[in-house]
Write a protein that holds these residues in place. Structure first.
Motif, PDB file in Angstrom:
ATOM      1  N   GLY A  39       1.257   2.798   3.358  1.00  0.00           N
ATOM      2  CA  GLY A  39       2.674   2.514   3.553  1.00  0.00           C
ATOM      3  C   GLY A  39       3.462   3.693   4.078  1.00  0.00           C
ATOM      4  O   GLY A  39       2.977   4.806   4.190  1.00  0.00           O
ATOM      5  N   THR A  69      -0.480  -1.404   4.621  1.00  0.00           N
ATOM      6  CA  THR A  69       0.567  -1.974   3.784  1.00  0.00           C
ATOM      7  C   THR A  69       1.903  -1.361   4.184  1.00  0.00           C
ATOM      8  O   THR A  69       1.984  -0.162   4.459  1.00  0.00           O
ATOM      9  N   PRO A  70       2.965  -2.158   4.262  1.00  0.00           N
ATOM     10  CA  PRO A  70       4.266  -1.598   4.631  1.00  0.00           C
ATOM     11  C   PRO A  70       4.926  -0.879   3.467  1.00  0.00           C
ATOM     12  O   PRO A  70       4.776  -1.266   2.306  1.00  0.00           O
ATOM     13  N   LYS A  81      12.447  -6.372   7.873  1.00  0.00           N
ATOM     14  CA  LYS A  81      10.988  -6.353   7.850  1.00  0.00           C
ATOM     15  C   LYS A  81      10.352  -6.866   9.143  1.00  0.00           C
ATOM     16  O   LYS A  81       9.139  -6.891   9.260  1.00  0.00           O
ATOM     17  N   ASP A  85       5.915  -6.927  12.024  1.00  0.00           N
ATOM     18  CA  ASP A  85       5.275  -8.150  12.483  1.00  0.00           C
ATOM     19  C   ASP A  85       5.447  -8.349  13.984  1.00  0.00           C
ATOM     20  O   ASP A  85       4.565  -8.895  14.651  1.00  0.00           O
ATOM     21  N   SER A 110       2.484 -13.235   9.697  1.00  0.00           N
ATOM     22  CA  SER A 110       2.876 -11.938   9.166  1.00  0.00           C
ATOM     23  C   SER A 110       1.656 -11.148   8.698  1.00  0.00           C
ATOM     24  O   SER A 110       0.714 -11.722   8.133  1.00  0.00           O
ATOM     25  N   ARG A 112       2.178  -8.558   6.586  1.00  0.00           N
ATOM     26  CA  ARG A 112       2.712  -7.771   5.476  1.00  0.00           C
ATOM     27  C   ARG A 112       1.919  -7.983   4.189  1.00  0.00           C
ATOM     28  O   ARG A 112       1.906  -7.106   3.325  1.00  0.00           O
ATOM     29  N   ASN A 113       1.284  -9.124   4.032  1.00  0.00           N
ATOM     30  CA  ASN A 113       0.447  -9.412   2.858  1.00  0.00           C
ATOM     31  C   ASN A 113      -0.851 -10.022   3.374  1.00  0.00           C
ATOM     32  O   ASN A 113      -0.839 -11.126   3.930  1.00  0.00           O
ATOM     33  N   ASP A 131       2.938  -6.366   0.006  1.00  0.00           N
ATOM     34  CA  ASP A 131       4.170  -5.810   0.550  1.00  0.00           C
ATOM     35  C   ASP A 131       4.867  -4.941  -0.503  1.00  0.00           C
ATOM     36  O   ASP A 131       4.602  -5.065  -1.709  1.00  0.00           O
ATOM     37  N   ALA A 134       6.180  -6.579  -3.881  1.00  0.00           N
ATOM     38  CA  ALA A 134       5.784  -7.969  -3.622  1.00  0.00           C
ATOM     39  C   ALA A 134       6.446  -8.946  -4.594  1.00  0.00           C
ATOM     40  O   ALA A 134       6.480  -8.706  -5.806  1.00  0.00           O
ATOM     41  N   THR A 158      -0.891  -1.223  -2.222  1.00  0.00           N
ATOM     42  CA  THR A 158       0.548  -1.442  -2.093  1.00  0.00           C
ATOM     43  C   THR A 158       1.230  -0.089  -1.998  1.00  0.00           C
ATOM     44  O   THR A 158       0.604   0.954  -2.231  1.00  0.00           O
TER      45      THR A 158
END
Length: 213
Positions: A39, A69-70, A81, A85, A110, A112-113, A131, A134, A158
């Motif tokens: 991240g 992971t963001p 966000k 993406d 996406s 993100r997850n 994310d 989350a 994460t």
């Protein structure tokens, strides 16, 4: 693990390139199986920074699989966000070669997850990318993945989970996810709602806090 590379992406792209050079040159001889980014891929979520990191991660496509992971700097702090993406989802080798080929998505549009499955020798691994902070529906999805892969050694990836002293981040801590947006889950929430309920989780890795614990 590549934790919080944001300042390299923003101000020192030559250093970032050296790091990726190492992975490209040594990935096979060092038997690196997966590269996990923790991240804060960028510092200000700018198109220029995303172009820099995309140029480098593209060098891994088809060579070393990776998961990203963001972090809070990749959307929560600066401009929403959508930028991550817009760069990676349904466009890149990361989407098709690292995620879709090896696992799947919480949301198809996406990155993100995501989840990633791979094996090293006789050990099967499940990496679940969550994310930043989350939400409950994402944690439910992650729990279902863990339940359906009981024989896999699971790694939760994460950005915000542990504090500087090694305790889980909660709402009383500086920079806990739920201090940014109330509906996000803190590290303690993630422990209570997900991690503590699944014995096949072998490791949780995170970045965010500028300390070694």
């Amino acid at each position: 693990f590549l934790p919080d590379i944001q300042y390299m992406t923003q101000s020192y792209p030559a250093s970032l390139q050296i790091m990726i050079d190492y992975l490209v040159e040594k990935g096979k001889t060092k038997n690196i199986q997966y590269v996990l980014g923790l991240g804060d891929i960028t510092n200000s979520n700018s198109q220029k920074e995303w172009a820099t990191i995309l140029r480098q991660t593209n060098r891994l496509n088809g060579y070393l699989p990776y998961a990203l992971t963001p972090g809070n700097h990749d959307g929560i702090n600066s401009g929403g966000k959508e930028v991550l993406d817009s760069v990676y989802a349904k466009k890149t080798g990361y989407y098709y070669q690292s995620v879709e080929k090896n696992g799947g998505f919480f949301e198809k549009d996406s990155v993100r997850n995501t989840y990633h499955i791979f094996s090293v020798g006789e050990v099967d691994y499940l990496v679940i990318v969550l994310d930043f902070g989350a939400t409950d529906d994402i944690l439910t999805w992650a729990g279902e993945l863990l339940d359906s892969h009981p024989d896999h050694r699971a790694i939760i990836l994460t950005h915000g989970y542990l504090n500087a002293d090694g305790s889980t981040l909660d709402s009383n801590d500086y920079a806990s996810p739920d201090t940014y947006v109330r509906s996000l889950n803190s590290g303690e929430d993630i422990w209570q709602k997900l991690v503590s309920k699944h014995e096949n989780i072998a490791m949780i890795v995170s970045g965010h806090m500028h300390h070694d614990s």
